[in-house]
Design an enzyme around this catalytic site. Structure first.
Site, PDB file in Angstrom:
ATOM      1  CB  VAL A   1      -0.944   0.007   1.219  1.00 58.87           C
ATOM      2  CG1 VAL A   1      -1.703   1.326   1.303  1.00 58.87           C
ATOM      3  CG2 VAL A   1      -1.919  -1.164   1.136  1.00 58.87           C
TER       4      VAL A   1
ATOM      5  N   PRO B   1      10.800  -0.544   8.716  1.00 58.49           N
ATOM      6  CG  PRO B   1      10.046  -1.850  10.466  1.00 58.49           C
ATOM      7  CD  PRO B   1       9.571  -0.894   9.442  1.00 58.49           C
TER       8      PRO B   1
ATOM      9  N   PRO C   1     -38.961  21.770 -12.615  1.00 59.07           N
ATOM     10  CG  PRO C   1     -40.121  19.802 -12.182  1.00 59.07           C
ATOM     11  CD  PRO C   1     -39.278  20.465 -13.222  1.00 59.07           C
TER      12      PRO C   1
ATOM     13  CG  ASP D   1     -38.377  33.610 -12.051  1.00 53.06           C
ATOM     14  OD1 ASP D   1     -37.988  34.779 -12.095  1.00 53.06           O
ATOM     15  OD2 ASP D   1     -39.098  33.091 -12.919  1.00 53.06           O
TER      16      ASP D   1
ATOM     17  CE  LYS E   1     -42.746  39.411 -11.994  1.00 54.19           C
ATOM     18  NZ  LYS E   1     -41.512  38.805 -12.515  1.00 54.19           N
TER      19      LYS E   1
ATOM     20  CB  ILE F   1     -46.062  26.416 -18.954  1.00 49.54           C
ATOM     21  CG1 ILE F   1     -45.826  25.540 -20.175  1.00 49.54           C
ATOM     22  CG2 ILE F   1     -47.338  25.993 -18.218  1.00 49.54           C
ATOM     23  CD1 ILE F   1     -46.995  25.494 -21.150  1.00 49.54           C
TER      24      ILE F   1
ATOM     25  CB  THR G   1     -44.397  22.667 -17.533  1.00 47.88           C
ATOM     26  OG1 THR G   1     -45.172  23.637 -16.845  1.00 47.88           O
ATOM     27  CG2 THR G   1     -45.267  21.454 -17.835  1.00 47.88           C
TER      28      THR G   1
ATOM     29  CG  MET H   1     -48.810  30.718  -9.810  1.00 44.29           C
ATOM     30  SD  MET H   1     -48.480  32.022 -11.018  1.00 44.29           S
ATOM     31  CE  MET H   1     -48.994  31.213 -12.542  1.00 44.29           C
TER      32      MET H   1
ATOM     33  N   GLY I   1     -42.890  19.805  -5.502  1.00 45.88           N
ATOM     34  CA  GLY I   1     -42.813  18.659  -6.398  1.00 45.88           C
ATOM     35  C   GLY I   1     -41.430  18.425  -6.969  1.00 45.88           C
TER      36      GLY I   1
END
Length: 492
Positions: free
Chosen positions: A23, A43, A228, A251, A273, A309, A334, A386, A415
């Site tokens: 290793v 060693p 979404p 947004d 908004k 949309i 959407t 909305m 969602g």
């Protein structure tokens, strides 16, 4: 973030490796490639380490570890099968504020070795913070197949040309576009084919062409749908565009995970908004788009869901067109499509719904009234954006125009996100369901809503709202927990 990823220059720096087995040999190979001044305390030495020692590539301190070996050391790696010794090395190094790595023991590491994809000078490092080395190895294997070996050669040539390009193209934006075009165009193809002289000739021609364009200050607008919420639902083209933006106007509905994908040096400006909170007027957003584009910037308008949309995307493009600003559109998934799919609610179904109508519960003042008689007809699905604030009115209007009060409904909060919650009940209960759901929320009215209980597949909290007896029979793990949510937000 458990560890801050850093690329550390080890050239000629003192590094101590405790242990001389197989290793340790693997770690030594990496350290020597990085130019470290390597000392091994052990060693005995693995045959490969013996060869390196005989060639004078490393120093060997034969015997047991001593704490004075740590004097002047920049990094320590313990790679022995003696747990007590590894603990001792870690404690002593940590006490001296020396970076230390104990192989295969994440709890004894202040620094860890990631999985590496080497396309020097391009390096890609992957880490799971020591939690799952096998997973990082699998990821490395996938990336190895995706990253061509000529990446390093391209980077070497770009390094030689960097100052020349910087002197010829004065703005950061122009230089970035120059290199993006080079790395995705003919230059990259020539390098991949081993035609290095022709590749540099191509850079020279491209630079000449770009110098002729320097006087142009024309920017552009790209309207991008972010989907979404789940970053996995962002389209490939959407990802490419936000990685090339000078400025991103986003947004509130754009998730933090998607914003993390925006190029680090791009300006990010929230123009969202939200009811009850400070909001940016649409006129201000329109003016900002024109101002930034006229400064010659690539402006990305990033909107939740799909920009066409209920996203006012068309209005913003009309402003761009009036100002002679070039534009393009990258559609997004959407909210009605994404959220309903993640809730296990098919918007159409041969036995329950032959059509679906997208409507908004937030109509323009003095605008046209919704056609409630048409919306109240059966065998159709209503996906209402909305609609939280006006859920009582929606329920009352639909019922008064003939829709059965027992029509199944679902309210899908957040969602497609990890905190998604689906509340189901009947049309007469819509107001209560909407008020209990986290925002943003989508309302689904129609017989298909009852299929959620059979088809739900995404991890979520699902609750059926009904009589008091029904509520008592629910599994406590599926009960609605109080949600501290902001004021209702516009979905798309």
């Amino acid at each position: 973030m458990d560890y801050l990823p850093l690329f550390v220059e080890l050239k000629s720096r003192a590094v101590l490796l405790v242990g001389g087995g197989e290793v340790a040999s693997r770690k030594a190979g990496l350290l020597l490639r990085a130019g470290a001044a390597l000392t091994i305390a052990a060693p005995e030495l693995h045959p490969e380490l013996q060869q390196c020692h005989q060639k004078g590539e490393l120093e060997w301190l034969q015997g047991a570890f001593h704490t004075d070996y740590l004097d002047g050391v920049f990094l320590v790696i313990a790679a022995t099968d003696d747990h007590s010794l590894n603990q001792y090395v870690f404690a002593e190094a940590n006490r001296r504020a020396i970076l230390v790595n104990v192989v295969d023991d994440q709890s004894l590491c202040s620094a860890i070795f990631p999985s590496i994809i080497d396309r020097s000078p391009v390096m890609v490092a992957i880490s799971s913070a020591g939690k799952s080395p096998v997973l990082t190895r699998l990821l490395r294997e996938k990336l190895e197949s995706l990253l061509p070996f000529h990446l390093g050669t391209m980077a070497e040539i770009a390094g030689r040309w960097r100052n020349r390009v910087k002197q010829s193209l004065t703005s950061v934006r122009q230089r970035r576009y120059f290199w993006e075009k080079a790395f995705n165009g003919r230059f990259a193809t020539l390098v991949a084919n081993g035609q290095l002289q022709q590749a540099e000739e191509q850079l020279d021609q491209q630079l000449h062409d770009e110098q002729l364009k320097q006087t142009s200050k024309q920017g552009e607008l790209v309207l991008v749908g972010a989907g979404p919420g789940d970053p996995g639902l962002l389209t490939l083209k959407g990802l490419q565009v936000i990685q090339q933006a000078d400025v991103v106007l986003y947004d509130h509905l754009v998730s933090a995970e998607i914003l993390e994908l925006v190029r680090r040096d791009a300006d990010k400006i929230c123009v969202g908004k939200r009811a009850g909170c400070h909001s940016v007027a649409q006129e201000e957003t329109n003016a900002l788009i024109v101002k930034l584009a006229h400064q010659g910037k690539k402006v990305v308008r990033l909107k939740g869901g799909d920009p066409f949309i209920f996203g006012r995307g068309g209005e913003e493009l009309q402003v761009a067109a009036s100002a002679d600003i070039p534009f393009q559109v990258v559609p997004g998934i959407t909210a009605a499509v994404g959220a309903s799919a993640y809730a296990g609610i098919p918007l159409t179904h041969r036995e329950h719904s032959q059509s679906v109508t997208f409507i908004t519960g937030h109509c323009r003042e003095n605008g046209n009234e919704l056609d409630w008689p048409a919306l109240a007809r059966g065998n159709q699905t209503l996906a209402i954006y909305m609609g939280v604030i006006k859920s009582a009115l929606i329920s009352q209007k639909l019922i008064s125009h003939g829709r059965n009060a027992n029509t199944p409904v679902a309210v899908i909060g957040c969602g497609t996100r990890s905190e998604q919650q689906v509340l189901t009940g009947t049309l007469s209960e819509l107001e209560r369901l909407a008020q209990d759901a986290p925002s943003p929320a989508l309302l689904v009215v129609g017989e298909v809503a009852q299929l959620h209980h059979q088809l739900a597949w995404f991890a979520q909290r699902s609750v059926e709202q009904g009589s008091a007896d029904q509520k008592k029979s629910l599994d406590p793990k599926q009960s609605v927990v109080p949600v501290n949510r902001p004021a209702a937000v516009d979905l798309e």
